[in-house]
Design a protein around this motif. Structure first.
Motif, mmCIF file in Angstrom:
data_model
loop_
_atom_site.group_PDB
_atom_site.id
_atom_site.type_symbol
_atom_site.label_atom_id
_atom_site.label_comp_id
_atom_site.label_asym_id
_atom_site.label_seq_id
_atom_site.Cartn_x
_atom_site.Cartn_y
_atom_site.Cartn_z
ATOM 1 N N LYS A 1 43.181 21.845 -24.037
ATOM 2 C CA LYS A 1 44.405 22.132 -24.782
ATOM 3 C C LYS A 1 44.784 23.586 -24.548
ATOM 4 N N CYS A 2 46.089 23.845 -24.453
ATOM 5 C CA CYS A 2 46.460 25.254 -24.400
ATOM 6 C C CYS A 2 47.498 25.546 -25.473
ATOM 7 N N TYR A 3 47.517 26.762 -25.861
ATOM 8 C CA TYR A 3 48.325 27.154 -27.020
ATOM 9 C C TYR A 3 49.436 28.119 -26.650
ATOM 10 N N THR B 1 54.007 30.766 -28.225
ATOM 11 C CA THR B 1 52.892 29.977 -28.726
ATOM 12 C C THR B 1 53.398 28.579 -29.048
ATOM 13 N N ALA B 2 52.485 27.617 -29.061
ATOM 14 C CA ALA B 2 52.863 26.244 -29.391
ATOM 15 C C ALA B 2 53.469 26.196 -30.797
ATOM 16 N N LYS B 3 52.976 27.068 -31.649
ATOM 17 C CA LYS B 3 53.483 27.123 -33.018
ATOM 18 C C LYS B 3 54.958 27.529 -33.029
ATOM 19 N N GLY C 1 49.965 18.659 -33.505
ATOM 20 C CA GLY C 1 48.624 18.876 -34.043
ATOM 21 C C GLY C 1 48.430 18.075 -35.308
ATOM 22 N N GLU D 1 45.037 21.236 -37.753
ATOM 23 C CA GLU D 1 44.959 21.665 -36.356
ATOM 24 C C GLU D 1 46.263 22.342 -35.958
ATOM 25 N N ALA D 2 46.151 23.414 -35.211
ATOM 26 C CA ALA D 2 47.346 24.127 -34.768
ATOM 27 C C ALA D 2 48.085 23.309 -33.707
ATOM 28 N N TRP E 1 49.700 22.392 -30.201
ATOM 29 C CA TRP E 1 49.142 22.711 -28.878
ATOM 30 C C TRP E 1 49.948 22.039 -27.789
#
Ligand SMILES: [Zn+2]
Ligand SMILES: [Zn+2]
Length: 143
Positions: free
Chosen positions: A5-7, A18-20, A44, A48-49, A51
């Motif tokens: 997974k990458c963020y 960022t994914a956020k 997520g 979980e954040a 991603w």
């Protein structure tokens, strides 16, 4: 291909998000900061954040192999597979020169001419390739 997974991802403007943050602007296209592969945003699950997942259909396997988000186990496996093919090739008479085309990643023997890219300019001697890239500890056999 197992990818981690990458963020972080690049947006169309070349900015790293960022994914956020990406969750705030749905419908955009993001790409991997390492390999340029198109990314799929996941919200997520609980706790979980958000991603990014690599959309593996958008790039070739070779591209994914270079990505920093490649599961390290896959890399190790690939190295072992190459090593096995070399060991298997040792049965061939040693007088036949072996080559490795760094462009195609293909191993072949005989005349310095890669059958895939139809040239020999990217080919190096197999022995020097082994010296540079294949040095597994002897007490740890592949697989
Ligand atoms: Zn990537
Ligand atoms: Zn080639």
């Amino acid at each position: 291909m197992r990818m981690l997974k990458c963020y972080l991802g690049n947006n169309r403007d070349g900015h790293v998000v960022t994914a956020k943050d990406a969750m705030q602007s749905p419908g955009r296209i993001w790409t991997c900061t390492s390999c340029g592969c198109q990314l799929i945003l996941h919200a997520g699950s609980s706790g979980e954040a958000p991603w990014f997942e690599h959309d593996q259909r958008t790039v070739t396997t070779n591209v994914l192999m270079q990505c920093t988000h490649l599961d390290p186990e896959v890399k190790a496996e690939a190295r072992c597979q190459k090593l096995r093919s070399i060991i298997g090739g040792l049965d061939a008479p040693v007088t036949v020169p072996s080559w490795y085309c760094v462009w195609c990643g293909s191993h072949y023997q005989g005349r310095k001419h890669c059958g895939r890219c139809h040239s020999g300019i990217y080919s190096i001697e197999e022995t020097s390739w082994q010296r540079n890239y294949c040095c597994p500890p002897p007490d740890k056999p592949c697989g």
